[in-house]
Design an enzyme around this catalytic site. Structure first.
Site, PDB file in Angstrom:
ATOM      1  N   ASP A  23      -7.187  -2.057   4.651  1.00  0.00           N
ATOM      2  CA  ASP A  23      -6.261  -3.112   4.195  1.00  0.00           C
ATOM      3  C   ASP A  23      -6.562  -4.474   4.838  1.00  0.00           C
ATOM      4  O   ASP A  23      -5.963  -5.480   4.459  1.00  0.00           O
ATOM      5  CB  ASP A  23      -4.810  -2.732   4.533  1.00  0.00           C
ATOM      6  N   ASP A  29      -1.543  -0.614   6.633  1.00  0.00           N
ATOM      7  CA  ASP A  29      -1.565   0.104   7.904  1.00  0.00           C
ATOM      8  C   ASP A  29      -2.952   0.593   8.291  1.00  0.00           C
ATOM      9  O   ASP A  29      -3.134   1.140   9.377  1.00  0.00           O
ATOM     10  CB  ASP A  29      -0.604   1.300   7.865  1.00  0.00           C
ATOM     11  N   ASP A  58       0.868  -1.167   0.000  1.00  0.00           N
ATOM     12  CA  ASP A  58       0.000   0.000   0.000  1.00  0.00           C
ATOM     13  C   ASP A  58       0.913   1.227   0.000  1.00  0.00           C
ATOM     14  O   ASP A  58       1.831   1.305   0.805  1.00  0.00           O
ATOM     15  CB  ASP A  58      -0.892  -0.011   1.249  1.00  0.00           C
TER      16      ASP A  58
END
Length: 457
Positions: free
Chosen positions: A386, A382, A146
């Site tokens: 996700d 994080d 990400d």
């Protein structure tokens, strides 16, 4: 995984995550019937980290188990009737031969090796929450990142503000944005960057609030006497931004900047429905700070034949430019997943390197598609958005500075939020696996020799 609107007085189950806005709740029940407790056993059974070491050990044990019974009977008969030994001597000699066939130390070897690796990583401020994830990470050939919090350090600053000069309001632009931040209460990195530039304000009185969410890519507030202001990704805020603004947006995106749009409508928010007619007020150009060690880390994975894919909710052009800066291979192959069906997402998974405008559900679909091609996939993240993808990945790595929910579902946590630790984790996993493979040959040789000696004797 569905997002559900809650109002004052609604019931919340333990384990719920706030994906938009803020929540204050009172605990009304705890105990064994608690929702989270009822799912613990189900969750543990649902997901097991695949371990080739354990699978190989089970095969060896299964093989030797088939040999032990017939060989044990033959050895006992041979001792009793051919060598005319007593019962005691026959049992002792048979047991000695059979025990040599069992690779008893193999289980201890694997456990001690993995535990040693966990201790080494702990000293490097890496928390291992599943001991077998070390082995899994050693076999990873696709790493999904990400952008925010991994390639970039999560800190953002406002680089520029482009005034669209479409409206004149009773309060300055800074007070409008400050009033939106105060009303929504958003505390993500984008909101903090805006607050640093414009500050918080109570110049306008909020009437209806729609907090930011990763699905809508925007937030909106209706103020008393001022209509509605919408702040978010340009393509989600205004359908047709015009040629001039689109050129400015694309130019900044190609330079690696994120672009937000503030738009206005004289109409009010009705329920969850935003006014259809909105006029641009300004563009806010935001800069992500790229981690200094990111290029070196990306290069290490490239040299070790690990494919890197970038998955983000941002504009794919922006993400592609950032990925290119840090040296991601084929960073120019990007795609926006906005509006794509599940089938189209699956088809795109192996064609592209950078994925933009990705929803949490699409992230999970991408991981499944990559795994279906025989890849061992690791996912870093994080945020709450996700979680679904991290749960599906073969090995998930969370950033300690991220959300608690992401840390809870991950296999490993980078306690110092340092992305440069990733190569060390992979190398430690490979070191452990190589040591076990080399040492296990001793146990397997002992087993083989014991079997052959028993047959010969």
């Amino acid at each position: 995984s569905d997002s559900i609107d809650k109002t004052a007085g609604s019931e919340l189950y333990s384990g719920s995550s706030v994906i938009s806005g803020r929540a204050y709740a009172r605990v009304t029940h705890v105990g064994d019937e608690n929702y989270t407790n009822s799912l613990i056993n189900e969750v543990r059974q649902e997901k097991r980290v695949h371990s080739e070491l354990l699978d190989s050990m089970r095969k060896v044990t299964r093989f030797t188990s088939f040999l032990i019974i017939p060989l044990g009977v033959l050895l006992f008969v041979e001792a009793m009737f051919l060598r005319h030994s007593g019962t005691y001597d026959a049992v002792v000699s048979s047991a000695a031969a059979l025990l040599g066939m069992l690779p008893k130390g193999l289980v201890l070897l694997i456990s001690v090796s993995l535990a040693t690796g966990v201790i080494r990583l702990a000293k490097a401020k890496i928390l291992v929450q599943n001991i077998y994830s070390l082995e899994t990470l050693a076999h990873v050939d696709v790493l999904c990142l990400d952008k925010t919090g991994t390639i970039t350090d999560g800190s953002m600053t406002v680089h520029d503000v482009v005034d669209c000069k479409s409206n004149a309001f009773s309060v300055p632009l800074g007070d409008i944005i400050g009033s939106i931040l105060t009303a929504t209460g958003d505390n993500n990195q984008t909101a903090l960057a805006l607050a640093e530039k414009f500050g918080y304000s109570q110049a306008l009185s909020p009437k209806t609030i729609v907090p930011f969410s990763s699905q809508k890519k925007l937030s909106a507030v209706t103020f008393e006497g001022e209509g509605t202001f919408v702040l978010g990704a340009p393509e989600f805020v205004v359908k047709d931004v015009g040629v001039k603004l689109e050129r400015i947006i694309n130019e900044n995106a190609r330079n690696g900047y994120r672009v937000l749009m503030l738009a206005h409508s004289p109409l009010e928010i009705t329920g969850d429905r935003l006014p259809g007619v909105r006029k641009p007020v300004c563009l806010i150009v935001i800069e992500d700070h790229i981690r200094e060690d990111a290029p070196e880390v990306i290069r290490w994975f490239k040299e070790n034949n690990v494919a890197v894919k970038i998955i983000s909710g941002d504009n794919p052009i922006t993400v592609s430019e950032v990925a290119a800066r840090v040296g991601v291979e084929n960073a120019s192959m990007y795609v926006s997943l906005e509006g794509m069906s599940t089938r189209e997402v699956i088809e795109a998974a192996n064609k592209y390197t950078v994925f933009g405008r990705v929803t949490p559900e699409q992230k999970c679909t991408l991981i499944k598609a990559l795994k279906s091609k025989g890849n061992t996939v690791a996912m870093t993240g994080d945020g709450v958005n996700d979680i679904l993808a991290m749960r599906e990945a073969d090995c998930s790595v969370a950033i300690a500075s991220g959300s608690e929910a992401a840390r809870n579902v991950s296999h490993l946590v980078l306690l110092d939020s340092n992305f440069s630790s990733m190569p060390e984790v992979v190398m430690e996993g490979r070191r452990v696996v190589n040591n076990i493979q080399q040492s296990s040959t001793l146990f397997l040789m002992k087993t083989l020799m014991s079997v052959l000696l028993s047959i010969i004797a």
